[in-house]
Scaffold this motif. Structure first.
Motif, short mmCIF file in Angstrom:
data_model
loop_
_atom_site.label_atom_id
_atom_site.label_comp_id
_atom_site.label_asym_id
_atom_site.label_seq_id
_atom_site.Cartn_x
_atom_site.Cartn_y
_atom_site.Cartn_z
N ALA A 219 0.91 -1.21 0.13
CA ALA A 219 0.11 -0.20 0.05
C ALA A 219 0.98 1.32 -0.11
CB ALA A 219 -1.05 0.16 1.22
N LYS A 220 1.82 1.33 0.71
CA LYS A 220 2.89 2.36 0.63
C LYS A 220 3.49 2.59 -0.32
CE LYS A 220 6.83 4.09 3.46
NZ LYS A 220 7.88 3.83 4.65
N THR A 221 4.02 1.42 -1.19
CA THR A 221 4.81 1.65 -2.34
C THR A 221 3.68 2.05 -3.38
OG1 THR A 221 6.49 -0.17 -1.53
CG2 THR A 221 6.24 0.40 -4.02
N ASP A 222 2.52 1.62 -3.41
CA ASP A 222 1.59 1.99 -4.58
C ASP A 222 1.45 3.24 -4.35
OD1 ASP A 222 -0.10 1.86 -6.38
OD2 ASP A 222 -1.71 1.39 -4.99
N GLU A 223 1.24 4.07 -2.83
CA GLU A 223 0.80 5.34 -2.99
C GLU A 223 2.32 6.15 -3.26
OE1 GLU A 223 -0.35 8.30 0.48
OE2 GLU A 223 -0.01 6.38 1.29
N GLU A 224 3.45 5.94 -2.98
CA GLU A 224 4.73 6.52 -3.21
C GLU A 224 5.00 6.48 -4.80
OE1 GLU A 224 9.58 6.43 -2.56
OE2 GLU A 224 8.38 4.93 -1.56
N PHE A 225 4.93 5.50 -5.54
CA PHE A 225 5.13 5.38 -6.95
C PHE A 225 3.92 5.55 -7.96
CE2 PHE A 225 8.53 3.21 -4.80
CZ PHE A 225 9.79 4.00 -5.26
#
Length: 321
Positions: A219-225
């Protein structure tokens, strides 16, 4: 050099001519026959060739044909005038060219290994797409190498900055990115399981990946990238065809990554075989002093493209791009 004619069923043709006891054409008759046949059947209307000479060779008539562009070619016609062979191959010459090409490729590969910058701990980066059959091919070749060299190399799977295999590839790459980043001790076991039959859910359970931790990272990576956001907006897709996946975008640009797989050792993009033996040799060329593990005998069989741990009959340099 004596010409050796590579023609299918030649012995059958010779026997057939003998069996019918037909009177062979004279050299002049063969010259006329060849010219008429070529001009009436093998060249464009309005184009005309001439026959420079006809001689006997290897039980046939060799015909030297003058083309309109002042070039000459050698053809053959049977002595009864019933079979015409437009092209002849000199077996010795072709075999020599093949050997020369192989030697040249080998020399280029060796020079490429020599040119790899040296490091006490080589940095090895493999850029792939999780569902590209040629990306999975090199990953399967790499697994035994990484297991052999262990912590003597700094190894990482990275992802090409666009995905060619749909949303499932984005989802899988988010999973793998997070497992490698946060549960690295389980990543290679997960990857090996996934490469067998593409069973992500089963492999997560089998390798005991902490899915709660992974899901939070995803979830965090999806939001970041902005992986899913970019997927939903087709106007942002690479070339209007493929969604972006930017977890390693800077490195993609740094190395000029143009497809899966792209293999990098110590900052140098390398073309290498995808079998474990070739990959071990390539990586070991990046050591200042190669460790004993570099002498390990690994398989020289090229893994098959796609999922499953079969082997391929021939090496491949194909890619998804």
């Amino acid at each position: 050099m004596k010409k050796i004619i590579f023609v299918g069923l030649m012995s059958l043709l010779v026997l057939s001519a003998c069996a019918t006891k037909e009177k062979p054409l004279t050299l002049e008759e063969a010259k006329v026959k060849a010219a008429e046949f070529i001009n009436n059947n093998l060249v464009q209307p309005g184009t005309e060739v001439s026959i420079k000479e006809v001689t006997e060779e290897a039980g046939l008539y060799k015909v030297v044909v003058n083309l309109p562009n002042d070039q000459e070619i050698e053809s053959f016609i049977t002595k009864d005038g019933k079979k015409f062979f437009p092209q002849v191959m000199d077996i010795e010459e072709v075999e020599s060219q093949t050997v020369d090409a192989g030697n040249s490729a080998q020399a280029q590969q060796q020079q490429q290994l020599t040119d790899i910058p040296k490091n006490t701990k080589p940095v090895v980066e493999a850029f792939v797409m999780s569902h590209c059959p040629y990306g999975t091919q090199i990953e399967k070749g790499l697994l035994p190498v990484v297991e052999t060299l262990g912590d003597k190399i700094d190894f990482k799977i990275k992802f090409v900055d666009y995905a060619m295999h749909g949303e499932k590839e984005l989802d899988e790459q988010l999973r793998q990115y997070c497992i490698q980043e946060e549960q690295n001790d389980k990543y290679l076991a997960y990857l090996e399981c996934f490469l067998a039959d593409e069973d992500s859910e089963g492999c997560l359970a089998e390798t005991k990946v902490n899915t709660r931790t992974m899901d939070a990272c995803v979830a965090k990576t999806d939001e970041e990238f902005k992986v899913k956001e970019l997927f939903a907006d087709q106007s942002t897709w690479s070339g209007g065809r493929y969604p972006q996946f930017n977890t390693s975008k800077d490195d993609n640009e740094k190395y000029g990554v143009g497809g899966s797989p792209t293999f990098v050792v110590n900052g140098t993009t390398i073309s290498t075989g995808r079998d474990s033996a070739s990959l071990l040799a390539t990586i070991c060329a990046g050591f200042e002093t190669a460790p004993s593990e570099c002498s390990t005998q690994l398989s020289s069989a090229s893994p098959s493209p796609g999922f499953g741990f079969g082997t391929s009959g021939a090496a491949s340099d194909a890619s998804c791009n």
